[in-house]
Design an enzyme around this catalytic site. Structure first.
Site, PDB file in Angstrom:
ATOM      1  N   SER A 223       0.835  -1.215   0.000  1.00  0.00           N
ATOM      2  CA  SER A 223       0.000   0.000   0.000  1.00  0.00           C
ATOM      3  C   SER A 223       0.865   1.259   0.000  1.00  0.00           C
ATOM      4  CB  SER A 223      -0.889   0.015   1.244  1.00  0.00           C
ATOM      5  OG  SER A 223      -1.872  -0.971   1.152  1.00  0.00           O
TER       6      SER A 223
ATOM      7  N   ARG B 179       1.444   4.299  -3.124  1.00  0.00           N
ATOM      8  CA  ARG B 179       1.252   5.731  -2.836  1.00  0.00           C
ATOM      9  C   ARG B 179       2.538   6.514  -3.039  1.00  0.00           C
ATOM     10  NH1 ARG B 179      -2.425   2.608  -0.551  1.00  0.00           N
ATOM     11  NH2 ARG B 179      -4.413   3.443   0.190  1.00  0.00           N
TER      12      ARG B 179
ATOM     13  N   ARG C 276     -14.194  -6.890 -10.845  1.00  0.00           N
ATOM     14  CA  ARG C 276     -14.397  -6.166  -9.577  1.00  0.00           C
ATOM     15  C   ARG C 276     -15.117  -4.834  -9.803  1.00  0.00           C
ATOM     16  NH1 ARG C 276      -8.730  -6.453  -6.508  1.00  0.00           N
ATOM     17  NH2 ARG C 276      -9.955  -5.545  -4.829  1.00  0.00           N
TER      18      ARG C 276
ATOM     19  N   SER D 150     -13.326   1.973   3.172  1.00  0.00           N
ATOM     20  CA  SER D 150     -12.407   1.550   2.112  1.00  0.00           C
ATOM     21  C   SER D 150     -11.342   2.604   1.885  1.00  0.00           C
ATOM     22  CB  SER D 150     -13.180   1.313   0.808  1.00  0.00           C
ATOM     23  OG  SER D 150     -12.277   1.314  -0.277  1.00  0.00           O
TER      24      SER D 150
ATOM     25  N   GLN E  78      -9.238   2.538  -0.477  1.00  0.00           N
ATOM     26  CA  GLN E  78      -9.120   2.830  -1.908  1.00  0.00           C
ATOM     27  C   GLN E  78     -10.104   3.922  -2.308  1.00  0.00           C
ATOM     28  OE1 GLN E  78      -9.508  -0.967  -3.863  1.00  0.00           O
ATOM     29  NE2 GLN E  78      -7.463  -1.608  -3.241  1.00  0.00           N
TER      30      GLN E  78
ATOM     31  N   ASP F 249      -7.123  -7.498   4.933  1.00  0.00           N
ATOM     32  CA  ASP F 249      -6.319  -8.361   4.057  1.00  0.00           C
ATOM     33  C   ASP F 249      -5.791  -9.594   4.783  1.00  0.00           C
ATOM     34  OD1 ASP F 249      -6.786  -6.690   1.944  1.00  0.00           O
ATOM     35  OD2 ASP F 249      -4.867  -5.645   2.092  1.00  0.00           O
TER      36      ASP F 249
ATOM     37  N   LYS G  81     -12.753  -8.697  -3.243  1.00  0.00           N
ATOM     38  CA  LYS G  81     -11.289  -8.661  -3.326  1.00  0.00           C
ATOM     39  C   LYS G  81     -10.830  -9.411  -4.584  1.00  0.00           C
ATOM     40  CE  LYS G  81     -10.930  -6.226   0.358  1.00  0.00           C
ATOM     41  NZ  LYS G  81     -10.581  -4.813   0.231  1.00  0.00           N
TER      42      LYS G  81
ATOM     43  N   ARG H 262     -13.414 -13.845  -1.345  1.00  0.00           N
ATOM     44  CA  ARG H 262     -12.587 -14.559  -0.352  1.00  0.00           C
ATOM     45  C   ARG H 262     -13.415 -15.356   0.650  1.00  0.00           C
ATOM     46  NH1 ARG H 262      -7.694 -10.122   0.317  1.00  0.00           N
ATOM     47  NH2 ARG H 262      -6.599 -10.848  -1.550  1.00  0.00           N
TER      48      ARG H 262
HETATM   49  C1  S3P Z   1      -5.790  -1.141   0.005  1.00  0.00           C
HETATM   50  C2  S3P Z   1      -7.007  -1.064   0.579  1.00  0.00           C
HETATM   51  C3  S3P Z   1      -7.858  -2.231   0.886  1.00  0.00           C
HETATM   52  C4  S3P Z   1      -7.063  -3.517   0.801  1.00  0.00           C
HETATM   53  C5  S3P Z   1      -6.185  -3.570  -0.404  1.00  0.00           C
HETATM   54  C6  S3P Z   1      -5.188  -2.418  -0.371  1.00  0.00           C
HETATM   55  C7  S3P Z   1      -5.027   0.104  -0.230  1.00  0.00           C
HETATM   56  O1  S3P Z   1      -8.922  -2.277  -0.032  1.00  0.00           O
HETATM   57  O2  S3P Z   1      -7.925  -4.619   0.821  1.00  0.00           O
HETATM   58  O3  S3P Z   1      -5.469  -4.783  -0.439  1.00  0.00           O
HETATM   59  O4  S3P Z   1      -3.795   0.045  -0.434  1.00  0.00           O
HETATM   60  O5  S3P Z   1      -5.660   1.178  -0.203  1.00  0.00           O
HETATM   61  P1  S3P Z   1     -10.300  -1.474   0.254  1.00  0.00           P
HETATM   62  O6  S3P Z   1      -9.946  -0.062   0.352  1.00  0.00           O
HETATM   63  O7  S3P Z   1     -11.193  -1.733  -0.918  1.00  0.00           O
HETATM   64  O8  S3P Z   1     -10.831  -2.060   1.531  1.00  0.00           O
END
Ligand code: S3P
Length: 434
Positions: free
Chosen positions: A9, A13, A111, A156, A158, A313, A340, A344
């Site tokens: 992550s 970024r 997705r 989330s 993301q 995760d 995911k 899962r």
């Molecule tokens: C992530 C956010 C999570 C996680 C993914 C990485 C990120 O997803 O499951 O593996 O780096 O922002 P969600 O934001 O959809 O929960």
């Protein structure tokens, strides 16, 4: 000494934000796994000077092009298997004057994307779905955006990050409210680069605001810590008796929005110590420390509610641990797991049953009855790295006989996983008992 690769992550970024910073960033300890390669190559196609990602974590230098400096790419941006790549880029690009078509592999094309394009639309961003509704490929045409407050139905990172990045490039003040707090790497990194990001608990949930967006971002000087989500598989292996005495994993990222698994494992009876903790009291930093894990007698537990985003995760590896714990483990409020790299919940329930574990699929989670008997059977990874690694851990424990249809999928987040696991199992190589 056993080391896990850099945090996925944080690597995404760091690549994205250093690409649009003003000036020269220095990045060390990046993950070179396939997901981060997807981010790096998409950024290169957009005109950013991202060098090859080294396998050994050595330093790379990124000369940022500025917040408005990315260009329309010559071809489609293939985000591979990486949900974080596509969702963060949809946010970032929606505020830059360019046009881009984003797609991914079969799993990513299955997705949902409206969870980001929907809220980004409230800022005035424009998207076209060129395939099935709510799915990739999606075309984005970037423009100046308007300020907005978005209340997300799901926690989330993301979604939250896509909105913050859109505000950043689109010149808009953005507030995101999530029901409970999700990982906050974007917020920390943006602050470190000079942006004003505020966080507060409100009646509605966890509120994060960006604004007013800066005209430029300061470059980064960053060392990415090891990925807690990767370390979690080795932690599980050690807890379940895969090592004789104790296993030490140095320099693991311990951001509190990521380490919910540690608390849950402790409640199951796990013996895990944190040494040399470098605490991120600094809201612009990331904490890290060394994990020391000893084989432990574990009992079942219940996990739900606000705990889920803090270990989202880690549910696959928690399910593997639960299969060997004494008693029942119930995981609830985790419906997000269905969106995911695979569904899962289903992948875990079916594969656990396939190797002889009593596991029940619930609408929002799993019920797993742990036990001691030898496990055996075939596991289908379903193109999901964390499913492959969770069952890899069970398969490497003495007495179990588990075959897996796809081992290569682990390169997405943890290159070298199988070698490390095998070294650990044989108590040799780069890995030593403490
Ligand atoms: C992530 C956010 C999570 C996680 C993914 C990485 C990120 O997803 O499951 O593996 O780096 O922002 P969600 O934001 O959809 O929960």
């Amino acid at each position: 000494m056993i080391r896990v690769p850099g945090d996925k992550s944080i690597t995404h970024r760091a690549l994205i934000l250093s690409a649009v910073a003003t000036g020269r960033s220095r990045l060390r300890g990046l993950l070179s796994g396939e997901d981060c390669q997807s981010t790096a190559s998409a950024l290169r196609a957009l005109g950013a000077g991202i060098p090859e990602l080294p396998d050994d974590g050595s330093e790379i230098v990124v000369d940022g092009v500025g917040l408005a400096g990315l260009q329309t790419p010559a071809s489609v941006l293939d985000c591979g298997n990486s949900g974080t790549t596509v969702r963060l880029l949809l946010g970032l690009l929606s505020g830059i004057r360019l046009e881009a078509l984003l797609t991914g592999d079969k799993s990513l094309r299955a997705r949902p994307m409206r969870r980001v394009t929907g809220p980004l639309g409230e800022l005035g961003a424009s998207f076209w779905e060129s395939g099935a509704p709510d799915r990739l490929p999606v075309r984005v045409r970037g423009r100046k955006l308007r300020s907005a407050r978005y209340r997300s139905p799901v926690a989330s990172a993301q979604v939250k990050s896509a909105l913050l990045l859109a505000g950043l490039t689109g010149g808009a003040e953005v507030t995101v409210v999530e029901p409970t707090r999700s990982r906050d790497h974007t917020e920390r990194m943006l602050r470190r680069m000079g942006a004003a990001v505020r966080e507060a608990v409100t009646k509605e949930g966890w509120e994060v605001s960006l604004g007013p967006p800066p005209v430029e971002l300061e470059p980064l000087d960053l060392r990415v810590p090891g990925d807690f989500s990767s370390a979690a598989f080795l932690v599980a292996f050690a807890l379940l008796g895969g090592v004789r005495t104790a296993l030490k994993i140095p320099n693991v990222g311990l951001n509190p929005t990521r380490t919910g698994l540690l608390d849950v494992l402790e409640s199951m009876g796990a013996r895990i110590e944190v040494e040399s903790l470098r605490e991120a009291d600094d809201p612009r930093g990331e904490s890290a420390g060394d994990l020391v894990v000893s084989p432990s007698e574990l009992r079942g537990t219940s996990v739900s509610g606000h705990q889920i985003p803090l270990l989202i995760d880690e549910v696959p590896v928690l399910a593997a641990v639960a299969a060997r714990a004494d008693g029942v483990t119930e995981i609830r409020d985790a419906e997000e797991l269905r969106y995911k790299e695979s569904d899962r919940i289903r992948a875990l329930a079916e594969n656990l049953a396939g190797i002889g574990v009593q596991a029940t699929e619930l609408p929002d989670g799993l019920r797993i009855v742990g036990g001691e008997g030898a496990l055996g059977g075939e596991v289908h990874a379903r193109h999901d790295h964390r499913i492959a690694m969770a069952f890899g851990v069970l398969g490497a424990l003495r007495g179990n006989r588990i075959s897996l249809d796809d081992r290569a999928v682990t390169d997405v987040s943890f290159p070298g996983f199988w070698g490390l696991l095998s070294d650990l199992r044989h108590g040799s190589g780069a890995v030593t008992d403490r």
